[in-house]
Design a protein around this motif. Structure first.
Motif, short mmCIF file in Angstrom:
data_model
loop_
_atom_site.label_atom_id
_atom_site.label_comp_id
_atom_site.label_asym_id
_atom_site.label_seq_id
_atom_site.Cartn_x
_atom_site.Cartn_y
_atom_site.Cartn_z
N ASP A 29 -18.14 16.07 11.27
CA ASP A 29 -17.79 15.78 12.51
C ASP A 29 -18.61 15.45 12.99
N GLY A 30 -20.11 14.16 12.57
CA GLY A 30 -20.96 13.84 12.97
C GLY A 30 -21.70 14.59 14.37
N SER A 31 -21.44 15.58 14.61
CA SER A 31 -21.34 16.38 16.22
C SER A 31 -23.12 16.31 16.22
N TRP A 35 -23.24 11.62 17.17
CA TRP A 35 -22.28 11.31 17.19
C TRP A 35 -20.26 11.72 17.56
N LEU A 37 -16.67 12.06 17.34
CA LEU A 37 -15.56 11.37 16.39
C LEU A 37 -14.99 10.97 17.05
N ARG A 78 -18.40 4.43 11.06
CA ARG A 78 -19.32 4.18 12.87
C ARG A 78 -19.47 3.23 13.64
N TRP A 106 -16.64 7.50 14.01
CA TRP A 106 -18.00 7.77 14.61
C TRP A 106 -18.12 6.78 15.71
N ASP A 108 -21.08 5.85 18.37
CA ASP A 108 -23.35 6.09 18.07
C ASP A 108 -23.32 5.32 18.79
#
Length: 112
Positions: A29-31, A35, A37, A78, A106, A108
């Motif tokens: 999830d990019g965490s 990032w 989501l 992103r 995501w 950023d």
């Protein structure tokens, strides 16, 4: 985000009837890298200028995605906090070509 089988494919006849396709959780999830989501983000709110984007669009690559779409590889695009596209121009063009109204993103928060 959704878990997909890596061998699953979808045909154009299915793709063009969708308004939203959940992205794959294949990359997480990019965490862990800062990032955030956002699922089901309106495509019309994403700002992108193809002239200033670092990678040029190859429509042949986008069209290949419509021939045999692998949901496992459909990860979120992103954007930055101003909604400008940072990564995922081909995925965004694919979504627009399919007529999707929403896509996972995501956000950023990095300033670079």
């Amino acid at each position: 985000m959704k878990t997909y089988d890596s061998n699953e494919t979808r045909k154009w006849s299915w793709l063009k009837r969708q308004k939203y396709i959940p992205s794959s959780n294949a990359l997480g999830d990019g965490s862990k890298i800062g990032w955030k989501l956002i699922e089901k983000f309106p495509i019309e709110k994403i700002i992108h200028d193809e002239k200033n984007y670092p990678n040029k669009i190859l429509m042949s690559s986008v069209l290949e995605m419509t021939d045999e779409f692998y949901p496992f590889g459909f990860t979120p695009i992103r954007i930055n906090t101003e909604r400008k596209l940072l990564d995922g121009l081909h995925r965004l063009k694919f979504a627009e070509l399919c007529g999707l109204k929403f896509i996972d993103v995501w956000i950023d928060n990095n300033k670079n």
